[in-house]
Design a protein around this motif. Sequence first.
Motif, PDB file in Angstrom:
ATOM      1  N   UNK A 131       0.830  -1.206   0.000  1.00 18.57           N
ATOM      2  CA  UNK A 131       0.000   0.000   0.000  1.00 18.57           C
ATOM      3  C   UNK A 131       0.865   1.256   0.000  1.00 18.57           C
ATOM      4  N   UNK A 132       1.902   1.252   0.804  1.00 23.64           N
ATOM      5  CA  UNK A 132       2.823   2.388   0.901  1.00 23.64           C
ATOM      6  C   UNK A 132       3.378   2.745  -0.481  1.00 23.64           C
ATOM      7  N   UNK A 133       3.812   1.736  -1.213  1.00 16.25           N
ATOM      8  CA  UNK A 133       4.360   1.969  -2.556  1.00 16.25           C
ATOM      9  C   UNK A 133       3.273   2.509  -3.499  1.00 16.25           C
TER      10      UNK A 133
ATOM     11  N   UNK B 291      14.447   7.724  -6.395  1.00 17.79           N
ATOM     12  CA  UNK B 291      14.923   7.317  -5.073  1.00 17.79           C
ATOM     13  C   UNK B 291      13.774   6.744  -4.239  1.00 17.79           C
ATOM     14  N   UNK B 292      12.583   7.328  -4.369  1.00 15.36           N
ATOM     15  CA  UNK B 292      11.407   6.849  -3.637  1.00 15.36           C
ATOM     16  C   UNK B 292      11.049   5.433  -4.075  1.00 15.36           C
TER      17      UNK B 292
ATOM     18  N   UNK C  90      13.565   3.040  -2.643  1.00 18.41           N
ATOM     19  CA  UNK C  90      13.401   2.839  -1.196  1.00 18.41           C
ATOM     20  C   UNK C  90      12.158   2.002  -0.902  1.00 18.41           C
ATOM     21  N   UNK C  91      11.087   2.213  -1.670  1.00 16.96           N
ATOM     22  CA  UNK C  91       9.894   1.390  -1.497  1.00 16.96           C
ATOM     23  C   UNK C  91      10.196  -0.076  -1.827  1.00 16.96           C
ATOM     24  N   UNK C  92      10.981  -0.311  -2.859  1.00 13.17           N
ATOM     25  CA  UNK C  92      11.356  -1.685  -3.214  1.00 13.17           C
ATOM     26  C   UNK C  92      12.185  -2.308  -2.090  1.00 13.17           C
ATOM     27  N   UNK C  93      13.086  -1.532  -1.536  1.00 15.66           N
ATOM     28  CA  UNK C  93      13.912  -2.011  -0.423  1.00 15.66           C
ATOM     29  C   UNK C  93      13.038  -2.359   0.784  1.00 15.66           C
ATOM     30  N   UNK C  94      12.078  -1.508   1.089  1.00 15.93           N
ATOM     31  CA  UNK C  94      11.181  -1.750   2.215  1.00 15.93           C
ATOM     32  C   UNK C  94      10.313  -2.986   1.958  1.00 15.93           C
TER      33      UNK C  94
ATOM     34  N   UNK D 115      -7.622  -0.184  -7.323  1.00 17.78           N
ATOM     35  CA  UNK D 115      -7.448   1.056  -8.100  1.00 17.78           C
ATOM     36  C   UNK D 115      -5.977   1.126  -8.521  1.00 17.78           C
ATOM     37  N   UNK D 116      -5.698   1.338  -9.785  1.00 15.60           N
ATOM     38  CA  UNK D 116      -4.306   1.292 -10.240  1.00 15.60           C
ATOM     39  C   UNK D 116      -3.488   2.513  -9.826  1.00 15.60           C
ATOM     40  N   UNK D 117      -2.208   2.290  -9.691  1.00 16.28           N
ATOM     41  CA  UNK D 117      -1.248   3.371  -9.498  1.00 16.28           C
ATOM     42  C   UNK D 117      -0.741   3.774 -10.874  1.00 16.28           C
TER      43      UNK D 117
END
Length: 171
Positions: A12-14, A85-86, A89-93, A165-167
């Motif tokens: 969800x965060x991503x 970068x976001x 970082x989301x992939x890393x998380x 709902x798509x991103x």
Amino acid sequence: MGTENFRQLAAYNHWANLRLYGAALELPEEAYRRSTGVFFGSLHGTLNHLLLTDRIWLKRLTGTGEHPDRLDAILHDDRRDLLRARIAEDARLNELVESYTGADLMEPIAYQTTSGKPYRQPRQDILLHLFNHQTHHRGQAHACCSILTGSEPPSLDLLAFQRGVPAPNLG
């Protein structure tokens, strides 16, 4: 909370970050940087803060990664660089959360705040804070988009994510 809950929060965060950046990228440069009265001044300042704090927490959780010691630092002046970068970082998380077992979530983690104060908390409490903090400041960034455009930004509701709902494709 179990591992599946945290996996959903990471996904969800991503998703929410992509939707928010989609709106941010549509703004004129001056509006994107304009002070709107939120805690970190502008949409640009708020998005940088969110990336910075994720880096702080991920370093505390993994022992790797770099971050500045100031919570208002600008990591990337260019918003496309900030987006890249976001996404990284989301992939890393996401990868980190995917690796956790239920026992891992209960494990206490020792860390120091940016002011040097020591704490020790279960990993699950740190993750709850990380995701809650993201939601808090994304709400401020969402308000920036509304203030700057005079229209409703894309929904960031968890239910919208759960309903598929798509991103936007920003990569």
